[in-house]
Design a protein around this motif. Structure first.
Motif, PDB file in Angstrom:
ATOM      1  N   HIS A 140      20.477   7.071 -32.355  1.00  9.55           N
ATOM      2  CA  HIS A 140      19.024   7.192 -32.217  1.00  9.55           C
ATOM      3  C   HIS A 140      18.433   5.835 -31.845  1.00  9.55           C
ATOM      4  O   HIS A 140      18.614   4.852 -32.571  1.00  9.55           O
ATOM      5  CB  HIS A 140      18.393   7.689 -33.523  1.00  9.55           C
ATOM      6  CG  HIS A 140      18.966   8.985 -34.015  1.00  9.55           C
ATOM      7  ND1 HIS A 140      18.432  10.207 -33.673  1.00  9.55           N
ATOM      8  CD2 HIS A 140      20.043   9.245 -34.806  1.00  9.55           C
ATOM      9  CE1 HIS A 140      19.141  11.168 -34.253  1.00  9.55           C
ATOM     10  NE2 HIS A 140      20.124  10.608 -34.941  1.00  9.55           N
ATOM     11  N   HIS A 141      17.744   5.779 -30.716  1.00  3.28           N
ATOM     12  CA  HIS A 141      17.032   4.577 -30.303  1.00  3.28           C
ATOM     13  C   HIS A 141      15.557   4.798 -30.620  1.00  3.28           C
ATOM     14  O   HIS A 141      14.915   5.688 -30.063  1.00  3.28           O
ATOM     15  CB  HIS A 141      17.248   4.312 -28.811  1.00  3.28           C
ATOM     16  CG  HIS A 141      18.666   4.000 -28.470  1.00  3.28           C
ATOM     17  ND1 HIS A 141      19.166   2.708 -28.466  1.00  3.28           N
ATOM     18  CD2 HIS A 141      19.724   4.811 -28.160  1.00  3.28           C
ATOM     19  CE1 HIS A 141      20.449   2.731 -28.155  1.00  3.28           C
ATOM     20  NE2 HIS A 141      20.812   3.995 -27.957  1.00  3.28           N
ATOM     21  N   LEU A 142      15.022   3.984 -31.516  1.00  4.70           N
ATOM     22  CA  LEU A 142      13.698   4.222 -32.076  1.00  4.70           C
ATOM     23  C   LEU A 142      12.751   3.064 -31.775  1.00  4.70           C
ATOM     24  O   LEU A 142      13.162   1.898 -31.721  1.00  4.70           O
ATOM     25  CB  LEU A 142      13.812   4.430 -33.590  1.00  4.70           C
ATOM     26  CG  LEU A 142      14.735   5.593 -33.986  1.00  4.70           C
ATOM     27  CD1 LEU A 142      15.107   5.508 -35.458  1.00  4.70           C
ATOM     28  CD2 LEU A 142      14.070   6.929 -33.675  1.00  4.70           C
ATOM     29  N   GLU A 143      11.489   3.414 -31.603  1.00  7.30           N
ATOM     30  CA  GLU A 143      10.474   2.427 -31.245  1.00  7.30           C
ATOM     31  C   GLU A 143       9.874   1.799 -32.499  1.00  7.30           C
ATOM     32  O   GLU A 143       9.481   2.492 -33.438  1.00  7.30           O
ATOM     33  CB  GLU A 143       9.378   3.116 -30.424  1.00  7.30           C
ATOM     34  CG  GLU A 143       8.266   2.196 -29.972  1.00  7.30           C
ATOM     35  CD  GLU A 143       7.198   2.926 -29.178  1.00  7.30           C
ATOM     36  OE1 GLU A 143       6.189   2.279 -28.828  1.00  7.30           O
ATOM     37  OE2 GLU A 143       7.371   4.137 -28.925  1.00  7.30           O
ATOM     38  N   ALA A 144       9.784   0.482 -32.512  1.00 11.90           N
ATOM     39  CA  ALA A 144       9.150  -0.224 -33.614  1.00 11.90           C
ATOM     40  C   ALA A 144       7.646   0.033 -33.595  1.00 11.90           C
ATOM     41  O   ALA A 144       7.030   0.102 -32.529  1.00 11.90           O
ATOM     42  CB  ALA A 144       9.430  -1.711 -33.519  1.00 11.90           C
TER      43      ALA A 144
END
Length: 209
Positions: A140-144
């Motif tokens: 999972h690539h998640l946005e800060a």
């Protein structure tokens, strides 16, 4: 289709700007609280045991579609709303007003995250200072965001090979058991971050002060 489900009280937090692009479902008294804020839900659902007859009339007149559920049933009003959203093609649901208040209701709503990720529906519980979701295995690539504090808990079974990248406290191939609280109070670094694991379900809590 993105759906917003509102099931809270007078104090519920709402991202009203985000609601403009979402199909809005008001759950029980949550539908009336939307009207108090000048927002007409696309659909209202519930047994409406927490509204007065006058409030119910206001909801029925202002809502495009109303589904009145029986008071005695096996599922909660919120669960019924999520099932309906799934049936109507929702790809993502933001659930407001599901945190705080009675602890049994809060815990039940967290369990709903697990129930619906298994059905392929991404659901996020959103409050003023907390956002909760459950991740399934994979990368999972998640946005800060402004919710910079991150905590992770294993649900239902052990989470294996947990790897956290681009966070303050990185982790590589960690085994996170259900009673393990090591993964509390991590932090984002102001950029996208990565969560990866090979089995289990992971409760992710993003928080701010």
């Amino acid at each position: 289709m993105k759906v917003a489900v509102i099931c809270g009280s007078h104090e519920l937090y709402l991202d009203e700007k985000a609601l403009a692009d979402q199909f809005i479902i008001g759950v029980d008294r949550g539908a009336f609280h939307l009207l108090e804020r000048g927002i007409s839900p696309d659909l209202a659902i519930g047994d409406f045991d927490s509204v007065t007859p006058e409030e119910y009339d206001a909801v029925s007149q202002a809502t495009r579609e109303l589904i009145h559920l029986p008071c005695e049933k096996d599922e909660t009003d919120t669960e019924a709303a999520l099932n309906l959203a799934l049936q109507r093609g929702a790809s993502e649901v933001t659930l407001y007003g599901a945190l705080g208040g009675r602890i049994d209701h809060t815990l039940a709503n967290i369990r709903l995250l697990l129930q619906f990720v298994k059905k392929g529906l991404y659901v996020q519980l959103v409050g003023e200072k907390n956002r909760l979701t459950v991740l399934s295995k994979g990368e999972h690539h998640l946005e800060a965001t402004a919710f910079k504090y991150l905590s992770f808990f294993a649900l239902e079974s052990t989470v294996t090979h947990l790897t956290l990248k681009n966070v303050k406290y990185p982790l590589v191939n960690y085994t996170l058991a259900q009673d393990d609280i090591r993964c509390i109070s991590n932090e984002t670094l102001g950029a996208d971050y990565q969560v990866k694991f090979e089995s289990g379900y992971l409760l992710m809590i993003s928080s701010c002060d």
